[in-house]
Every structure is written in C-alpha cells, then in structure tokens.
Design an enzyme around this catalytic site. Structure first.
Site, PDB file in Angstrom:
ATOM      1  N   LYS A 167       0.832  -1.190   0.000  1.00  0.00           N
ATOM      2  CA  LYS A 167       0.000   0.000   0.000  1.00  0.00           C
ATOM      3  C   LYS A 167       0.868   1.242   0.000  1.00  0.00           C
ATOM      4  CE  LYS A 167       0.734   1.523   3.449  1.00  0.00           C
ATOM      5  NZ  LYS A 167       2.042   1.669   4.094  1.00  0.00           N
ATOM      6  N   TYR A 225      -2.953   4.407   6.863  1.00  0.00           N
ATOM      7  CA  TYR A 225      -3.323   3.482   7.944  1.00  0.00           C
ATOM      8  C   TYR A 225      -4.554   3.995   8.698  1.00  0.00           C
ATOM      9  CZ  TYR A 225       0.980   0.733   7.500  1.00  0.00           C
ATOM     10  OH  TYR A 225       1.977  -0.086   7.051  1.00  0.00           O
TER      11      TYR A 225
END
Lengths: 373, 373
Positions: free
Chosen positions: A138, A223
């Site tokens: 990611k 996150y």
C-alpha cells in the site's frame, strides 16, 4: 439515537456477520494452522528489494504456507546477495526488464510488488499479464485512475490482486473488529486514528512527489484511512481536511507533512484523523461505541500492538505481522479463503478514492463527498 | 523544524516562564496552604442554587480560605434549606430581585454566579455594580458582546472577575503544563481534546438554546477549547469545524450535538478536538511534543484525573477540584496572587471568541480566522 440510525446499524451488523469468515481470528487461526495438515505452499517472488522487502523476507522464514521462490530487482548485486541469503535459485532471479518472462516460470505463484508507490502500477500490471497473482504494497498506486487500471488488468488476466494491508490480519486489531461486529461496543459513533512519525533522511523516495505520489498521507496516513473503515465498519461518505506545513525545505510542493482529516459515515458516526511526517509518539486508534470503547496504542507499528477496552487489556501474543499476512494470503490465493477483513484491490482502490478526496478538501478548504464509482 | 518555528517557541517559552507564578503547583500549594498561618477567608455568596452549585458548596466545606456566607436564588424554599444546611444567616439570603442590596452587606466579598449561561451576563454585572468580586461559571456568557460588557462592568466597578475554570488548578493538569513550560516535552506540535458525554433529560436547560446559548460546545466542548490553550501554551489563530447531528428531536436548531473542530496555532502546532452530547467514554486530552507526550484520561471530569507521560504515570492525589479552585481564588482575590494559569474574564472572553469562530466555521464550511479584538 434516532430510528433511521438504529435501523441502519441493525442491517449493517447483519450483513457484516453474514459474510463467510475465516474459521477464527488471526491468532487462533495461526495456532490452528500450525496443528493442521498443511495445504500447498504459496511460492512468492519479491519485486523490489528495499528495506520493507527485507522485513517481509525475514518474516516469511516463519511462514507455514508461503515461501520466497523468486526475486526481481533492478540491482544485480542485490539479486545475488538476496538469492544466496534466501536460497532462491539463480534461474528465478529477474531484473525489471525480464518481468514478462515470469509467465514461463512454474516455480512462482505470486509476485509481491514492493517498489516505490509510483512504480506499483507498471509492476502490478506486468506481473498480472505474466499470469501471476499479485500482492501489492500500500498505497496500491499514486492515483485512482492507476488503481482502476490495476484492478482491471488483474481481472482480465484472471489473477487475484491483494494489497499488503498487514493490520487487517493482526490479532489485537481483529479482536476489536470482532467486538464491534458482535455488538459488544454498541453502535459505533466515533473513531480516532493518529498515524505518523518524524521522517528522517530528506532525500528518500518517500519525500519525492514523483515516486511517492504525495507525502505522509500516502505512506502513513493511509493506515488511519484504512483503519477508520475496518474499525467503524462502514465506508465514509464525506471528508474535510486541513494541511499544515512547518518545514518547506523537507516537504516540497505536493509532499504533505501534516494533514488532519475528518470523515463522516452513513450511520452518523464520525472520525478524526491525523497523518504526519513531523511528529513522534503518534500511532493510536480509538474506537468509541455506545456501550464501550477500544484503544490500540501502538496501533499500526510493526508491533507488539497493545490494546485495551472498557473491560480490560488485550493480550494477544505478538507474531510478526508479515508472517501472519503471508500465511493468510496463501489461504486466500490458493484455498479461496475469505478473510474477515477484505484485502483485495477494491479495498486499495477505495483508499485511493478517499485520499484524492482528502487532497481535494485540503485544496478547496471545503467538505468533499467521496466518489467510490 | 524550521528556524522561524524554533525562534518562536524559544521566545514563547521565555515569556511564559517570565510570568510571576504561584509558589508551586496546586497540590504542593494546597499542602503548603494547610501548614501556613491562614490569610483572610473569602466570604462567598452563591448565586443560582442548582446541581453544580451543590457540588461547589459541598467542596467548599474542605476549603481553608473560602466559605459560604451568602445565598441568592429565585426559589425561597431553596434559600431556607440551603441556608440551614450551610449555616448562612437569614439576612444573607437573597432573591434575584434583591441582588443590588448586596452592596450594603459587609459579610460578602464575592458572588459566585452559577445560573444557566444566558443569565450570567445580567447576574455578573449586577453583582459587580454591588461592589462584589465575581466568580462566574463557564461559559462566561452566550456571546462575545455579552462577555465584553461583563469584563467592562467589572473593570469600571473596580472588582475582579474570575471564571470557574476548575481544571486550571488541577494538579495532574498543572504537572503536564509544567512539563510543557520546562521543555520536557520539547516543542509542542499536536493537541487532542475529546470532551463529551451522552446527555440525559431532553428538557433540561442545557438543551434550551435560549438559556444555554448553544449545545455541547458551550457546556463541555469549552473544556477542549480552554484545554487546548493551556496545554499547547498558545492561543489559536484559525479554526475549522464540522457539525454532525443524529437526533433532531433532542438537539433542536441552534443546539449542537457533536462538533469536531481543529485549531491552528502560531507555532504551527495543531489541535484536533471533539465536543459531543451524544457519546460516552470521551474525556481525553493528549499533548504531543518533539521529545515526549502526556495524556490525561479522564481529563476534565470531577476526578480522579488520571495522567501518564512518556516517562510514566502521574500520581497526584485527588482533591475535589472545587476545593482547590476556591482556595486558590481566595488567594487571587484577597492576596493578589497570580496563578500559573490565568482564570480572569479575559480568558473567558477569548474562549467565547473561539466558540463564535467554531460556530461560524460549522455554518460556512470554511476555515475561520479567530478575532481576539
């Protein structure tokens, strides 16, 4: 709580629980895995041999269901040293120029793309076209357009695309998610996600707009975005955001230092998040419900993750996140297992859609609706 | 950190420390007070005998420097029961109609105004005109205009005006402030203040726009506003805010249920705050600096306040906040002591100026500069 909210939450809880889920949550599952006859092993080629790839490679030593069988790097000397260290046959070591040759290699089931953000797009699509499943770190890409192309390329190649959301397999995290799904916390009304650290070397690729696609938000703020979604259990519908920059030398145009952002969810729940490359000590999730709360602090570091709730502390033993992730991804890719929290390309794409809305909200100074189309 | 920020913080730290402060912080001071020859006692009339007044009255039983010598209420039966309970002579019991007669009463040094928010303006001004010092519960008024008139009225009457900011005397809180002032936490970059509770009875005055002047922000969100100022040690210069309402029956027009707001400070520090009447478990301050952090949780309830920092937990013994507050206010009003954290009318007025900017930001959806003029 008004009735429309209650109805929404009721429906939501049912639909969440109706999903097929792993036999249990990650810790129990890992214990279970270790006592079961093993299924086939996922043979993984690591693409991009930087610092995080090293962490993944070392963690994979402890995997039951995944092992490194290939290496892809632009640096020949790395191919040699890593090849010797991780026992990867010379014929399974590739330069970027040769990615397409993977299609002829039966020793490799999946490619884990670990290059800088801006390169994910090309590398994922090439790996998919070579007929390999793809795991992509990611953020999956630097923009929504690229993300959509990657999802489409994997679908048309008939391979699966997973994003390296390691926290979606972490036992303390999953225990909080379980409490939310089971209703122990009551209807959720607030989430707080603070994610950041003080970044060092000003010359690293993470501070280069061309390679990173942005700043802290792409790397660490994501996150909080992803966490908000699995903690609240909904996808946000609007965002507001405020950018602050104190060091214009280190954080150049297009590279965000600190962004506060707020998310609104269909149920009426809200989230307050912080993304920063300029502060230490900030790695905290807090989930608030009508009947209880849960805190994770640290929430997203490499562990141990520590948690507490209104009824006590969470005490799951620490296992390297990447070990659990790769064992679970083997089950997803090879056994067709459906994880408690999805980690597919769609999840990654939605994070990019939220990121674009956040950047837009910073620029316009106005609330932005989030476009998931 | 760039140079301009470092210079600012350096100057700021010096100017803060240059202020004359109490001999020590509140706990030590309270211990010290108890071993010293006592100064004169502040003789206080309580104005408005509701639930919070009861809490103040009971806490004053333990005061060394303050006692109740007068009562003012619109309810004659309360004057009688409270008068007997707290041993207040009949001649020192007043109805609102007779406030002006306080000027002839030598048994009363100060009036503590504890009525609903919208009544503070009239009651403070009448008490000041009667020549009494005034302590006014927060928020000091329902608008900036009223607040300015109250400050002016007290100045022209030659009496002091203090606002009931009890947390500004609380030992754990002051210990965190001391760490910030001494530089233990390093330059401050982030504050988080979450203040709220789930409010009960929908018919109480706190949910009546006419009496409360707003909703959660006026009553509980103000703790996050005021806290941001003393924790960060600066006054904010801009605000953004987002209002969410889930229950339109309970929270009518002009009565806010949940507001998230963000503050920006001259140094570049930012704050993320939540004000709510719809959530439990939220009473948390978190202060982040370059060298350390401090958390208070609970942060603003009636106690015990619990704190921890990057170096350990805070262990100050609990003393009723209102006891410490009234002893300290006696020293301010009678001895001319200068508290570590100011509690004067100007502090209260600035909170109202921030509140108005927050409400404006909710309405416009845009960042608002804060006008302290």
């Amino acid at each position: 709580m008004n009735h429309s909210r209650r109805d929404f939450l009721h429906k939501f809880a049912l639909s969440s629980l109706a999903l097929p889920i792993l036999p249990s949550f990650a810790t129990e599952h890992t214990r279970w895995l270790r006592t079961q006859p093993q299924g086939p092993v996922l043979r993984v080629a690591l693409l991009g041999l930087g610092g995080y790839a090293k962490r993944v490679a070392d963690a994979m030593n402890a995997c039951q269901r995944a092992k490194i069988t290939g290496l892809i790097s632009g640096t020949p000397s790395k191919l040699q040293t890593w090849g010797e260290l991780y026992h990867v046959a010379e014929k399974n070591r590739y330069t970027y120029a040769d990615i397409d040759d993977l299609k002829n290699n039966p020793d490799i089931d999946a490619v884990y793309v670990l290059t800088p953000n801006a390169l994910h797009h090309e590398h994922v699509i090439r790996a998919a076209k070579a007929g390999k499943h793809v795991i992509c770190e990611k953020p999956m890409a630097v923009g929504v357009r690229e993300g959509k192309e990657m999802v489409a390329a994997c679908a048309s190649a008939g391979v699966k695309l997973l994003i390296g959301y390691r926290m979606r397999f972490e036992p303390n995290t999953l225990d909080v998610v379980r409490r939310r799904m089971e209703g122990t916390l009551g209807p959720i009304n607030f989430f707080q996600g603070q994610c950041g650290f003080k970044i060092g070397d000003p010359n690293q690729w993470r501070l280069d707009k061309q390679l990173a696609g942005g700043g802290a938000l792409m790397d660490i703020g994501i996150y909080a975005i992803n966490g908000a979604r699995y903690m609240v259990g909904e996808d946000p519908i609007w965002v507001t955001a405020q950018e602050t920059k104190t060091d214009f030398n280190k954080f150049k145009d297009g590279v965000d230092e600190t962004i506060q952002f707020q998310l609104g969810f269909p149920s009426g729940a809200v989230a307050s998040c912080l993304s920063t490359y300029a502060m230490n000590f900030l790695d905290r999730f807090y989930l608030n419900g009508e009947k209880g709360f849960a805190e994770l602090w640290p929430a997203t570091g490499y562990g141990p993750i520590k948690g507490k709730t209104n009824t006590g502390t969470l005490t799951f033993p620490h296992i390297a996140h990447q070990t659990i992730q790769m064992d679970e991804m083997a089950r997803i890719l090879l056994d067709g297992a459906v994880p408690t929290l999805a980690v597919d390309g769609q999840v990654g794409l939605q994070d990019l859609q939220i990121i674009e809305a956040i950047y837009q909200a910073c620029q316009t100074g106005r609330r932005q609706d989030i476009d998931f189309s």
